[in-house]
Design an enzyme around this catalytic site. Structure first.
Site, short mmCIF file in Angstrom:
data_model
loop_
_atom_site.label_atom_id
_atom_site.label_comp_id
_atom_site.label_asym_id
_atom_site.label_seq_id
_atom_site.Cartn_x
_atom_site.Cartn_y
_atom_site.Cartn_z
N MET A 1 0.79 -1.19 0.00
CA MET A 1 0.00 0.00 0.00
C MET A 1 0.84 1.26 0.00
SD MET A 1 -0.90 2.20 2.74
CE MET A 1 -0.03 1.15 3.82
N PRO A 2 2.12 1.19 0.25
CA PRO A 2 2.86 2.45 0.13
C PRO A 2 2.71 3.04 -1.28
CG PRO A 2 4.19 0.83 1.23
CD PRO A 2 2.97 0.10 0.72
#
Length: 129
Positions: A1-2
């Site tokens: 998700m970064p």
């Protein structure tokens, strides 16, 4: 998700940019232990007069291959961040010939409520992730 933003000077080929993105993804997978398809990367290219990257007085020489990576992510531990910094420069040097001197990273943290992956929903808060 970064979410990773790569800020570079104009002039790299698509192949060079793809190699850079792939290298950074490998570092992120190893350091942050995220799923393989957790890949969100954006490249911003600038004219040399639009990007000035110095060294905060540390004596780090920069070249025209400099890359500034901004990572927007959920909170990560100190060890995971340090591992990411180390793996990122190793991968970029090995795969792209980018010197560790030319890699600057900033991590900006946020929380689950700050993410929507689409559909107008907060997937972390609604239990989808």
């Amino acid at each position: 998700m970064p979410l990773l933003y790569f800020n570079v000077l104009e002039g790299r080929s698509d192949a060079e940019l793809n190699a850079m993105l792939d290298a950074a993804h490998r570092a992120m997978l190893a350091a942050f232990k995220v799923p393989e398809r957790d890949r969100y990367q954006i490249v911003n290219e600038y004219k040399p007069s639009r990007m000035i990257i110095e060294d905060t007085g540390l004596g780090i020489p920069r070249s025209d291959k400099v890359v500034v990576v901004q990572v927007v992510s959920r909170p990560r531990g100190k060890e995971a961040k340090q591992k990411f910094y180390r793996l990122l420069v190793e991968e970029l040097e090995k795969s792209c010939g980018i010197s560790p001197n030319d890699v600057m990273v900033s991590i900006v943290e946020n929380t689950d409520e700050d993410w929507s992956f689409g559909l107008g929903r907060a997937q972390f808060l609604e239990g989808d992730l």
